[in-house]
Enzyme design. Structure first.
Site, PDB file in Angstrom:
ATOM      1  N   CYS A 285      10.903 -50.586  12.317  1.00 17.07           N
ATOM      2  CA  CYS A 285       9.561 -50.592  12.934  1.00 17.07           C
ATOM      3  C   CYS A 285       8.586 -49.792  12.083  1.00 17.07           C
ATOM      4  O   CYS A 285       7.431 -50.169  11.915  1.00 17.07           O
ATOM      5  CB  CYS A 285       9.597 -49.982  14.325  1.00 17.07           C
ATOM      6  SG  CYS A 285      10.658 -50.857  15.456  1.00 17.07           S
ATOM      7  N   SER A 286       9.058 -48.663  11.550  1.00 15.91           N
ATOM      8  CA  SER A 286       8.167 -47.808  10.771  1.00 15.91           C
ATOM      9  C   SER A 286       7.682 -48.531   9.529  1.00 15.91           C
ATOM     10  O   SER A 286       6.501 -48.492   9.190  1.00 15.91           O
ATOM     11  CB  SER A 286       8.887 -46.516  10.377  1.00 15.91           C
ATOM     12  OG  SER A 286       9.285 -45.829  11.535  1.00 15.91           O
TER      13      SER A 286
END
Lengths: 174, 164
Positions: free
Chosen positions: B50-51
């Site tokens: 996600c990052s």
């Protein structure tokens, strides 16, 4: 799935013969730690493949996450104008913890970049080129760095010499 | 457990929602009519994939803005978690908290992962009239990148009545 939208061309930084059977394109960020880890692995791959491999580097600086990445890319492009792109590329990856402007200026001076060229990199005169690499990468499905394409197809495996050589050697047998 | 609606498809109206973006601000989808919206559901703040994904989109905001598009991230994390994550990654777009009732908006879009209690990794491009024009659900461990979003925005900008 994802394919390289911008074919490798005369404006690209390449190592190895342009007509090699296998072309490996890296989209990289000079401050990205994962690119830093991939750097020696890719060197092993290049040495093992020799003239069968054309290695290409394109800029993909994630500037919000890596505040020095864009400037480092500017210096690499500046070095490219006097034929020293790869020397700068290597210096940057070998000194990822030292990418402040004073460090970059020192590497540039060592490689023989003129004062004007260094100022040009500091001003961001190569931004358009870097942006072109970046945008082409996004359109090709680059989803992080390093992102590798083997003969135009995105490689989603680990950026290790072992994993890459296994795939590259299978290509060579086709 | 209510049945989750099936995944929205292109041509359907995007269900409206109002979610908190900060402790004292909310965003409603209906307020954004008149411009395209890119809606990105993702499993969790701070997770590695996600990052990378949100950091990539963060670099592309100016590109999204050339289409006049508003970019929104959504996960089941709360506003304070979002604030810490956005601050750490220097994100310049809103992260919405689908926090209470948990995952309610993700369920309405058919992208709630019941087994893990998180949003799936799903992308929606919604046109200026609030109609879904494109959507993609990525395997949860794979960062889908941005090419699909940009291709969808390209197509959208050529639709009659959607010109900017």
């Amino acid at each position: 799935m994802s394919e390289l939208k911008l074919p490798v061309g005369p404006g690209d930084h390449v190592q190895g013969p342009r007509d090699a059977a296998i072309t490996l394109v890296e989209y990289g960020d000079f401050e990205c730690p994962f690119c830093g880890e991939a750097y020696p692995e890719l060197k092993i791959v290049q040495r093992a493949m020799g003239n069968r491999l054309c290695f290409v580097f394109r800029n993909f600086p994630l500037s919000n996450m890596h505040p020095h990445a864009e400037r480092a890319a500017e210096f690499a492009e500046g070095a490219a104008t006097i034929g020293h792109f790869w020397e700068m590329h290597d210096l940057l990856y070998e000194n990822q913890e030292a990418l402040e402007q004073r460090n970059l200026t020192r590497y540039a001076t060592e490689l023989g970049l003129s004062h004007e060229l260094i100022q040009s990199a500091i001003r961001g005169d190569f931004a358009e080129r870097i942006c072109r690499d970046f945008t082409g990468g996004v359109r090709s499905g680059v989803n992080g760095t390093p992102c590798l394409f083997i003969n135009g197809r995105r490689f989603d495996g680990p950026a290790t010499a072992a994993a890459l050589l296994e795939v590259l050697r299978s290509f060579g047998e086709d | 457990m209510p049945n989750s609606p099936s995944l929205l498809v292109a041509g359907q109206h995007a269900p409206d929602f109002t979610l908190r973006s900060t402790a004292d601000q909310s965003v409603s989808l209906s307020e954004l009519r008149g411009r395209p919206v890119v809606l990105v559901f993702y499993p969790a703040d701070w997770s590695p994939v996600c990052s990378d994904q949100v950091s990539l989109y963060n670099e592309l905001l100016s590109e999204f803005h050339t289409y006049g598009a508003q970019f929104l991230g959504i996960s089941v994390d709360g506003v304070w978690c979002h604030a810490a994550f956005a601050g750490d990654r220097k994100l310049h777009f809103p992260l919405l908290a689908d926090f209470e009732p948990k995952g309610a908006v993700a369920r309405r879009y058919g992208v709630y992962e019941e087994s893990d209690g998180v949003c799936q990794r799903a992308l929606f491009v919604i046109n200026a009239d609030g109609v879904v024009r494109w959507r993609y659900v990525s395997p949860i461990g794979v960062n889908p990148g941005a090419e699909g979003i940009l291709d969808a925005l390209d197509k959208l900008s050529r639709e009659p009545g959607q010109s900017l």
